[in-house]
Enzyme design. Structure first.
Site, PDB file in Angstrom:
ATOM      1  N   ARG A  49       0.745  -1.205   0.083  1.00 14.21           N
ATOM      2  CA  ARG A  49       0.101  -0.011  -0.018  1.00 14.21           C
ATOM      3  C   ARG A  49       0.783   1.216  -0.024  1.00 14.21           C
ATOM      4  NH1 ARG A  49      -2.794   2.997   4.599  1.00 14.21           N
ATOM      5  NH2 ARG A  49      -3.736   4.512   3.585  1.00 14.21           N
ATOM      6  N   HIS A  64      -2.842  10.812   0.812  1.00 17.08           N
ATOM      7  CA  HIS A  64      -2.327  10.635   1.979  1.00 17.08           C
ATOM      8  C   HIS A  64      -1.704  11.863   2.336  1.00 17.08           C
ATOM      9  CE1 HIS A  64      -0.911   7.265   4.916  1.00 17.08           C
ATOM     10  NE2 HIS A  64      -0.501   8.509   5.298  1.00 17.08           N
ATOM     11  N   GLU A  90      -7.292   8.586   6.247  1.00 12.30           N
ATOM     12  CA  GLU A  90      -7.538   9.249   7.710  1.00 12.30           C
ATOM     13  C   GLU A  90      -7.949  10.681   7.775  1.00 12.30           C
ATOM     14  OE1 GLU A  90      -4.150   8.830  10.284  1.00 12.30           O
ATOM     15  OE2 GLU A  90      -4.415   6.786  10.191  1.00 12.30           O
ATOM     16  N   ASN A 113      -7.585   1.974   9.572  1.00 16.52           N
ATOM     17  CA  ASN A 113      -6.227   2.109  10.174  1.00 16.52           C
ATOM     18  C   ASN A 113      -6.362   1.898  11.727  1.00 16.52           C
ATOM     19  OD1 ASN A 113      -5.350   2.802   7.566  1.00 16.52           O
ATOM     20  ND2 ASN A 113      -4.793   4.936   8.015  1.00 16.52           N
ATOM     21  N   TYR A 130      -4.820   1.593  15.627  1.00 16.99           N
ATOM     22  CA  TYR A 130      -3.486   1.746  16.275  1.00 16.99           C
ATOM     23  C   TYR A 130      -3.994   1.520  17.664  1.00 16.99           C
ATOM     24  CZ  TYR A 130      -0.821   3.468  12.562  1.00 16.99           C
ATOM     25  OH  TYR A 130      -0.106   3.582  11.219  1.00 16.99           O
ATOM     26  N   GLU A 171      -3.529   0.083   7.985  1.00 13.56           N
ATOM     27  CA  GLU A 171      -2.747   0.201   8.901  1.00 13.56           C
ATOM     28  C   GLU A 171      -2.723  -0.348  10.074  1.00 13.56           C
ATOM     29  OE1 GLU A 171      -1.345   4.531   9.151  1.00 13.56           O
ATOM     30  OE2 GLU A 171      -1.794   4.886   7.064  1.00 13.56           O
TER      31      GLU A 171
HETATM   32  C1  PNW Z   1      -1.286   7.589  10.555  1.00 16.24           C
HETATM   33  N1  PNW Z   1      -3.198  10.499  16.075  1.00 16.24           N
HETATM   34  O1  PNW Z   1      -1.319   8.719  11.412  1.00 16.24           O
HETATM   35  C2  PNW Z   1      -0.834   7.778   9.064  1.00 16.24           C
HETATM   36  O2  PNW Z   1      -1.640   7.466   8.104  1.00 16.24           O
HETATM   37  C3  PNW Z   1       0.479   7.509   8.695  1.00 16.24           C
HETATM   38  O3  PNW Z   1       0.949   8.444   7.884  1.00 16.24           O
HETATM   39  C4  PNW Z   1       1.351   7.563  10.243  1.00 16.24           C
HETATM   40  O4  PNW Z   1       2.780   7.550   9.894  1.00 16.24           O
HETATM   41  C5  PNW Z   1       0.889   6.586  11.096  1.00 16.24           C
HETATM   42  O5  PNW Z   1      -0.441   6.518  11.443  1.00 16.24           O
HETATM   43  C6  PNW Z   1       1.663   6.598  12.600  1.00 16.24           C
HETATM   44  O6  PNW Z   1       1.477   7.650  13.227  1.00 16.24           O
HETATM   45  C7  PNW Z   1      -1.609   9.182  12.552  1.00 16.24           C
HETATM   46  O7  PNW Z   1      -2.762  11.293  16.580  1.00 16.24           O
HETATM   47  C8  PNW Z   1      -1.011  10.141  13.105  1.00 16.24           C
HETATM   48  O8  PNW Z   1      -3.956   9.813  16.843  1.00 16.24           O
HETATM   49  C9  PNW Z   1      -1.684  10.494  14.356  1.00 16.24           C
HETATM   50  C10 PNW Z   1      -2.764   9.808  14.841  1.00 16.24           C
HETATM   51  C11 PNW Z   1      -3.299   9.009  14.440  1.00 16.24           C
HETATM   52  C12 PNW Z   1      -2.696   8.461  13.024  1.00 16.24           C
END
Ligand code: PNW
Length: 492
Positions: free
Chosen positions: A119, A163, A209, A337, A339, A398
């Site tokens: 991706r 992006h 995002e 995505n 996390y 992601e």
């Molecule tokens: C994502 N937050 O970014 C992006 O899609 C990527 O480009 C990035 O490198 C990756 O996650 C890791 O950070 C985020 O503040 C950036 O919650 C910030 C947040 C979430 C996702």
């Protein structure tokens, strides 16, 4: 199933490929444990469905560099990163990972991992240096070369069209996503690219995002373009982003070759029932719709939730019924995505019947302050999407984490924290597929360390360590872990 089975039976079950590629693994450091470990029996409760798509992800501004090459126009991230004080150590993406020139060897890194898909994102200002107006065929050519190289190595290209590297000219003329003209320009650009790449690129993500680039860039001012909007201006900007997505879906459908699948890659907020009781689970589902009301909910349902409109009052976005139709143009898959997650519980006294539980200071997190470790989010995210909106195909577009990543004296990075993170999250993803949630693939963020936006080159997310002085990429322990996962199609 706990029955012991032989290596030979396992090889047969796994189609032989798993063992063959495992045997060729380079060893990690001096410890040959990975090669020597016996293959686990199949169906141990850790395997993913056959054909599961394992991939890695990156994004244009974070890896490409070459910002002035072959006619690329400036983006808001060039402007922002060159403004002193905006990015950690005033770092920029001018060179980044030099992926623009090193893409062939980066494809080999992926091949060595055994990934089936990559991706990447397309830099809009390479294709239309001003965002609209005359195209720059030389810019698109880079993606033609990349796509051909991937396919020649048996890796499927999955392309993101936005992006975050918005052409600066659109920011200057229309206020970026504050202006409806940017949504229209995005649709036109998407149609142009789709017509030229979909003979080979079969999966497209419109936008990456909404929940990050609008909130962090237009509301908190921490990302480009660095604005601090509130009220109606903020809500209208959010509306233009989802409208741009819908216009792109329509333009891609109109110009793409048949068989092209269209989706998005959204960082939904994921409500996780703090204890899995039925009332808490139902509360989490209600929370899912509300916490994502401005983005994924309106895209999936074609309307803003009553609660969102009511709570914003006169600041609610202005829109027409036609807008909502465009925004909710049918998708082929939903990409998310993931996390982290937010714990919730049922609460009859709250407006929509849930309460968000704040985490204690001691809740573990990655070096990125926002990255609270909540493995169950990888179960609940896709499950909510399948249950609430009947999504038939879901991709995890992601998942990954930052880590300290200090090289050991032998030059390797033993990122046991990242391996532990990935193993716990993947265990939850596997739980989702076992429950019948239609997750088709998973993209690990990221193939390699890269420009982490306002954090600059700190907070590394890669499974390959990048020495930015030499551009040398070195697999971390997590790369060996992921190679095993892919080879066995199982959590290991
Ligand atoms: C994502 N937050 O970014 C992006 O899609 C990527 O480009 C990035 O490198 C990756 O996650 C890791 O950070 C985020 O503040 C950036 O919650 C910030 C947040 C979430 C996702």
């Amino acid at each position: 199933m706990t029955k012991k089975i032989t290596r030979r039976t396992f090889a047969k079950l796994a189609g032989g490929a798993a063992i063959a590629s495992t045997a060729q693994l380079p060893s990690f450091g001096s410890n040959n444990a990975i090669q020597d470990r016996p293959a686990p029996p199949a169906n141990t409760g850790r395997d993913f469905p056959p054909g599961f798509v394992w991939g890695t992800a990156t994004a244009s501004y974070q890896v490409e560099g070459a910002v002035k090459e072959d006619g690329r126009g400036p983006s808001i991230w060039d402007t922002f990163s060159h403004t002193p004080g905006k990015v950690n150590s005033n770092s920029t993406g001018d060179v980044a990972n030099d992926h623009y020139h090193l893409y062939k060897s980066d494809v080999q890194l992926m091949k060595a991992l055994g990934v089936k898909a990559y991706r990447f994102s397309i830099a809009w200002p390479r294709v239309f240096p001003n965002g609209d107006g005359p195209p720059n065929p030389k810019g698109l050519d880079f993606y033609n070369r990349l796509v051909d190289e991937l396919l020649a190595n048996g890796i499927q290209p999955y392309a993101t069209f936005y992006h975050w590297d918005l052409p600066q000219s659109l920011q200057d003329r229309f206020g970026g996503w504050e202006g409806r003209d940017t949504s229209k320009a995005f649709g036109d650009y998407a149609g142009y690219v789709a017509a030229r790449l979909t003979d080979r690129v079969k999966h497209i993500f419109t936008i990456n995002e909404f929940g990050a680039f609008i909130e962090v860039g237009y509301r908190w001012g921490i990302h480009a373009p660095g604005l601090k909007l509130t009220g109606l201006r903020l809500n209208q900007t959010r509306h233009h982003a989802v409208l741009g997505h819908g216009l792109a879906v329509q333009a891609i459908r109109a110009s793409a070759k048949s068989g092209t699948k269209i989706g998005l890659a959204e960082n939904i907020t994921i409500p996780v029932p703090v204890i899995e009781t039925l009332p808490n689970i139902l509360a989490a589902e209600r929370a899912m719709r509300e916490m994502n009301a401005q983005y994924l909910t309106v895209i999936m349902e074609g309307k803003y939730t009553d609660w969102y409109l009511k709570s914003e009052g006169e600041n609610a976005p202005k829109f027409t019924p036609e807008d909502l139709k465009i925004i909710s143009s049918p998708l082929d898959f939903v990409g998310i995505n993931i996390y982290s997650g937010q714990f919730v519980r049922a609460d009859e006294s709250a407006p929509v019947g849930f309460t968000h539980i704040s985490h204690p200071k001691s809740h573990p997190h990655a070096p990125s302050f926002w990255l609270l470790i909540v493995p169950d989010s990888l179960y609940w995210g896709p499950r909510h999407i399948a249950k609430l909106w009947g999504a038939k195909e879901i991709y995890i577009t992601e998942n990954g984490c930052s880590a300290a990543d200090d090289p050991a004296p032998d030059g390797r990075v033993y990122d046991t924290d990242r391996v532990t993170y990935l193993r716990s999250y993947l265990t939850q993803l596997r739980r989702a597929t076992a429950d019948g949630v239609p997750v088709r693939g998973y993209f690990l963020w990221s193939l390699m360390d890269n420009f982490e936006w306002a954090d600059g080159y700190t907070n590394r997310f890669g499974i390959h360590y990048v020495d930015y002085a030499t551009q040398k990429r070195t697999p971390k322990l997590s790369a060996d872990f992921y190679r095993e996962v892919i080879a066995r199609n199982a959590v290991v």
